[in-house]
Design an enzyme around this catalytic site. Structure first.
Site, PDB file in Angstrom:
ATOM      1  N   CYS A  98      37.938  67.887  78.018  1.00 31.85           N
ATOM      2  CA  CYS A  98      37.536  69.167  77.915  1.00 31.85           C
ATOM      3  C   CYS A  98      39.073  69.745  78.308  1.00 31.85           C
ATOM      4  O   CYS A  98      39.360  71.169  77.977  1.00 31.85           O
ATOM      5  CB  CYS A  98      36.547  69.569  78.652  1.00 31.85           C
ATOM      6  SG  CYS A  98      34.985  69.130  78.063  1.00 31.85           S
ATOM      7  N   HIS A 115      37.626  77.317  80.317  1.00 30.95           N
ATOM      8  CA  HIS A 115      36.859  76.419  79.367  1.00 30.95           C
ATOM      9  C   HIS A 115      35.500  76.871  79.458  1.00 30.95           C
ATOM     10  O   HIS A 115      34.972  77.188  80.663  1.00 30.95           O
ATOM     11  CB  HIS A 115      37.183  74.928  80.317  1.00 30.95           C
ATOM     12  CG  HIS A 115      36.460  73.953  79.512  1.00 30.95           C
ATOM     13  ND1 HIS A 115      36.212  73.785  78.185  1.00 30.95           N
ATOM     14  CD2 HIS A 115      35.642  72.950  80.024  1.00 30.95           C
ATOM     15  CE1 HIS A 115      35.176  72.800  77.880  1.00 30.95           C
ATOM     16  NE2 HIS A 115      34.841  72.177  78.875  1.00 30.95           N
ATOM     17  N   ASN A 169      29.546  73.908  74.671  1.00 27.47           N
ATOM     18  CA  ASN A 169      30.660  73.240  75.215  1.00 27.47           C
ATOM     19  C   ASN A 169      31.455  72.595  73.979  1.00 27.47           C
ATOM     20  O   ASN A 169      30.968  71.411  73.619  1.00 27.47           O
ATOM     21  CB  ASN A 169      30.610  72.381  76.249  1.00 27.47           C
ATOM     22  CG  ASN A 169      31.885  71.757  77.106  1.00 27.47           C
ATOM     23  OD1 ASN A 169      32.930  71.857  76.336  1.00 27.47           O
ATOM     24  ND2 ASN A 169      31.708  71.015  78.114  1.00 27.47           N
TER      25      ASN A 169
HETATM   26  N1  ACO Z   1      15.906  70.817  79.898  1.00 27.20           N
HETATM   27  C1  ACO Z   1      14.987  70.882  80.716  1.00 27.20           C
HETATM   28  N2  ACO Z   1      15.301  70.184  81.854  1.00 27.20           N
HETATM   29  C2  ACO Z   1      16.367  69.515  82.058  1.00 27.20           C
HETATM   30  C3  ACO Z   1      17.319  69.370  80.978  1.00 27.20           C
HETATM   31  C4  ACO Z   1      17.007  70.177  80.075  1.00 27.20           C
HETATM   32  N3  ACO Z   1      17.782  70.358  78.793  1.00 27.20           N
HETATM   33  N4  ACO Z   1      18.297  68.606  81.420  1.00 27.20           N
HETATM   34  C5  ACO Z   1      17.947  68.300  82.584  1.00 27.20           C
HETATM   35  N5  ACO Z   1      16.760  68.873  83.069  1.00 27.20           N
HETATM   36  C6  ACO Z   1      16.192  68.700  84.363  1.00 27.20           C
HETATM   37  C7  ACO Z   1      16.682  67.583  85.189  1.00 27.20           C
HETATM   38  O1  ACO Z   1      16.079  66.245  84.386  1.00 27.20           O
HETATM   39  C8  ACO Z   1      16.178  67.869  86.503  1.00 27.20           C
HETATM   40  O2  ACO Z   1      14.901  67.582  86.542  1.00 27.20           O
HETATM   41  P1  ACO Z   1      14.152  66.696  87.963  1.00 27.20           P
HETATM   42  O3  ACO Z   1      14.555  67.716  89.021  1.00 27.20           O
HETATM   43  O4  ACO Z   1      12.843  66.404  87.709  1.00 27.20           O
HETATM   44  O5  ACO Z   1      14.951  65.641  87.965  1.00 27.20           O
HETATM   45  C9  ACO Z   1      16.329  69.409  86.739  1.00 27.20           C
HETATM   46  O6  ACO Z   1      16.333  69.646  85.300  1.00 27.20           O
HETATM   47  C10 ACO Z   1      17.533  69.839  87.229  1.00 27.20           C
HETATM   48  O7  ACO Z   1      18.751  69.053  87.069  1.00 27.20           O
HETATM   49  P2  ACO Z   1      20.227  69.320  87.555  1.00 27.20           P
HETATM   50  O8  ACO Z   1      20.929  68.027  86.706  1.00 27.20           O
HETATM   51  O9  ACO Z   1      19.990  69.376  88.803  1.00 27.20           O
HETATM   52  O10 ACO Z   1      20.409  70.617  86.675  1.00 27.20           O
HETATM   53  P3  ACO Z   1      21.520  71.582  87.118  1.00 27.20           P
HETATM   54  O11 ACO Z   1      21.305  72.936  87.417  1.00 27.20           O
HETATM   55  O12 ACO Z   1      22.756  70.927  87.781  1.00 27.20           O
HETATM   56  O13 ACO Z   1      22.206  71.876  85.567  1.00 27.20           O
HETATM   57  C11 ACO Z   1      23.772  71.001  83.885  1.00 27.20           C
HETATM   58  C12 ACO Z   1      22.520  70.602  84.563  1.00 27.20           C
HETATM   59  C13 ACO Z   1      23.467  72.197  83.168  1.00 27.20           C
HETATM   60  C14 ACO Z   1      24.189  69.778  83.266  1.00 27.20           C
HETATM   61  C15 ACO Z   1      24.956  71.395  85.125  1.00 27.20           C
HETATM   62  O14 ACO Z   1      24.790  70.358  86.179  1.00 27.20           O
HETATM   63  C16 ACO Z   1      26.247  71.333  84.453  1.00 27.20           C
HETATM   64  O15 ACO Z   1      26.628  72.495  83.939  1.00 27.20           O
HETATM   65  N6  ACO Z   1      27.345  70.463  84.853  1.00 27.20           N
HETATM   66  C17 ACO Z   1      28.442  70.532  84.678  1.00 27.20           C
HETATM   67  C18 ACO Z   1      28.522  69.929  83.221  1.00 27.20           C
HETATM   68  C19 ACO Z   1      29.859  70.091  82.427  1.00 27.20           C
HETATM   69  O16 ACO Z   1      30.496  71.176  82.929  1.00 27.20           O
HETATM   70  N7  ACO Z   1      30.294  69.258  81.815  1.00 27.20           N
HETATM   71  C20 ACO Z   1      31.166  69.384  80.915  1.00 27.20           C
HETATM   72  C21 ACO Z   1      32.561  68.985  81.249  1.00 27.20           C
HETATM   73  S1  ACO Z   1      33.686  69.053  80.424  1.00 27.20           S
HETATM   74  C22 ACO Z   1      34.051  67.740  79.548  1.00 27.20           C
HETATM   75  O17 ACO Z   1      35.103  67.094  79.769  1.00 27.20           O
HETATM   76  C23 ACO Z   1      33.082  67.141  78.578  1.00 27.20           C
END
Ligand code: ACO
Length: 323
Positions: free
Chosen positions: A113, A250, A280
């Site tokens: 990214c 980003h 993303n």
């Molecule tokens: N729909 C519904 N529920 C979901 C989903 C979904 N799509 N995805 C995850 N959940 C659930 C999880 O299973 C979890 O359930 P549990 O509590 O029963 O275990 C709950 O939602 C909370 O999950 P978290 O991972 O704690 O949720 P969070 O608020 O952290 O959001 C997210 C998740 C959006 C992935 C966030 O952590 C994030 O944006 N992280 C950074 C990701 C990122 O920026 N990645 C790109 C980097 S760039 C690159 O190099 C590719």
């Protein structure tokens, strides 16, 4: 002093828009969850005939048109991508061929990214070293091809697209008031490599693999890493958050963007957000956001613009430039 100045910007998106609601039929998720946790409302998904090369070519042609230039005017092509058409040759040389260019040189750069920020910094260094007069810098991705479509924790986050800029060397006084790239800062730390990776590759499994991510871990590190490199470009240039006209981050997650802007003291109205429209798009996200804000008239010549990105590796970087 010699600076690389942006002469043009262009974008390209696949034909098909995929709204969040469509995921409700594929995995256990809701439109509400995706919007609330990420800010994403839709993304574009490439059809079979739309590839990293074809989207990259379209963005490149749009940037050339915007600059009033032709492929003959370009000396260097740097393509940032993690989803090349083939393992080799570089997708950049396919774009070079598609543009009808038989001179100069083209290569791919892989920093996930952060790819576009790394590619602009690399092209700027090549230009200032005298290796060419103009560089075409492209971020193009088809992340839809490396997603596990049964995994709700990753599949809802990513999209496809491309963006490109043309950099041209210009001699000026090198003050913060002059146009061009003022400061860059790049970082990586491979100790985080297993928090965001693709579980295949030519030298290991012999397959392409799919994206795996510990989202919470990425989130935890993102804001600190982003603010680190931004503070570095501020320190290098003597520029502060108050001096900025636009912050083009980003586009991974609206919550990461909001938290970074808050920590840096950048006013909300200066932040360019396109994650709602594109999801993303990895290396394409910054040039897609830049292109959107130039096209709609927000970013104008003379504006002070801050770019940043963070991604797999981890890699992270920032660029400060006068548009
Ligand atoms: N729909 C519904 N529920 C979901 C989903 C979904 N799509 N995805 C995850 N959940 C659930 C999880 O299973 C979890 O359930 P549990 O509590 O029963 O275990 C709950 O939602 C909370 O999950 P978290 O991972 O704690 O949720 P969070 O608020 O952290 O959001 C997210 C998740 C959006 C992935 C966030 O952590 C994030 O944006 N992280 C950074 C990701 C990122 O920026 N990645 C790109 C980097 S760039 C690159 O190099 C590719």
């Amino acid at each position: 002093m010699i600076r690389s100045v942006v002469r043009g910007v262009g974008t390209a998106l696949p034909r098909r828009i995929m709204k969040n609601a469509e995921f409700e039929t594929l995995v256990d998720t809701t439109d509400e969850w995706i919007v609330q946790r990420t800010g994403i409302e839709q993304r574009y998904i490439a059809a079979d005939d739309e590839t990293t090369a074809s989207l990259g070519e379209a963005a490149a042609r749009a940037a050339l048109d915007h600059a009033g230039l032709t492929p003959d005017d370009i000396d260097i092509i740097v393509l940032a991508t993690s989803t090349p058409n083939n393992t080799f040759p570089a997708t950049a040389v396919e774009i070079q061929q598609r543009l009808g260019m038989h001179h100069g040189f083209a290569f791919d750069l892989q920093a996930v990214c952060s790819g576009f920020v790394f590619a602009v910094t690399t092209a700027d260094a090549h230009l200032r070293a005298g290796l060419g007069k103009r560089a075409l810098v492209i971020g193009s991705e088809t992340f839809s091809r490396i997603l596990d479509w049964t995994d709700r924790t990753t599949s809802v986050l990513f999209g496809d697209g491309a963006g490109a800029v043309i950099l041209e060397i210009e001699e000026n006084q090198g003050t913060p008031a002059d146009r061009g790239i003022i400061a860059c800062s790049l970082r990586s730390d491979g100790s985080h490599r297993d928090k965001l990776y693709v579980d295949g590759g030519p030298s290991t499994t012999g397959t392409v693999g799919v994206l795996r991510m510990e989202g919470r871990e990425v989130f935890k590190h993102a804001v600190g890493m982003i603010t680190d490199v931004v503070e570095d470009v501020f320190a290098q240039s003597g520029i502060t958050a108050d001096d900025l006209d636009w912050f083009v981050p980003h586009q991974a997650n609206k919550r990461i963007i909001d938290a970074s802007a808050r920590k840096l003291g950048i006013a909300e109205e200066k932040v360019v957000i396109t994650v709602n429209l594109h999801g993303n798009t990895s290396a394409a996200s910054v040039p897609l956001a830049l292109g959107t804000a130039v096209k709609d008239g927000r970013i104008k010549q003379g504006d002070l613009v801050l770019l940043e990105a963070m991604g797999g590796g981890f890699t992270w970087g920032a660029i400060l430039l006068r548009w």
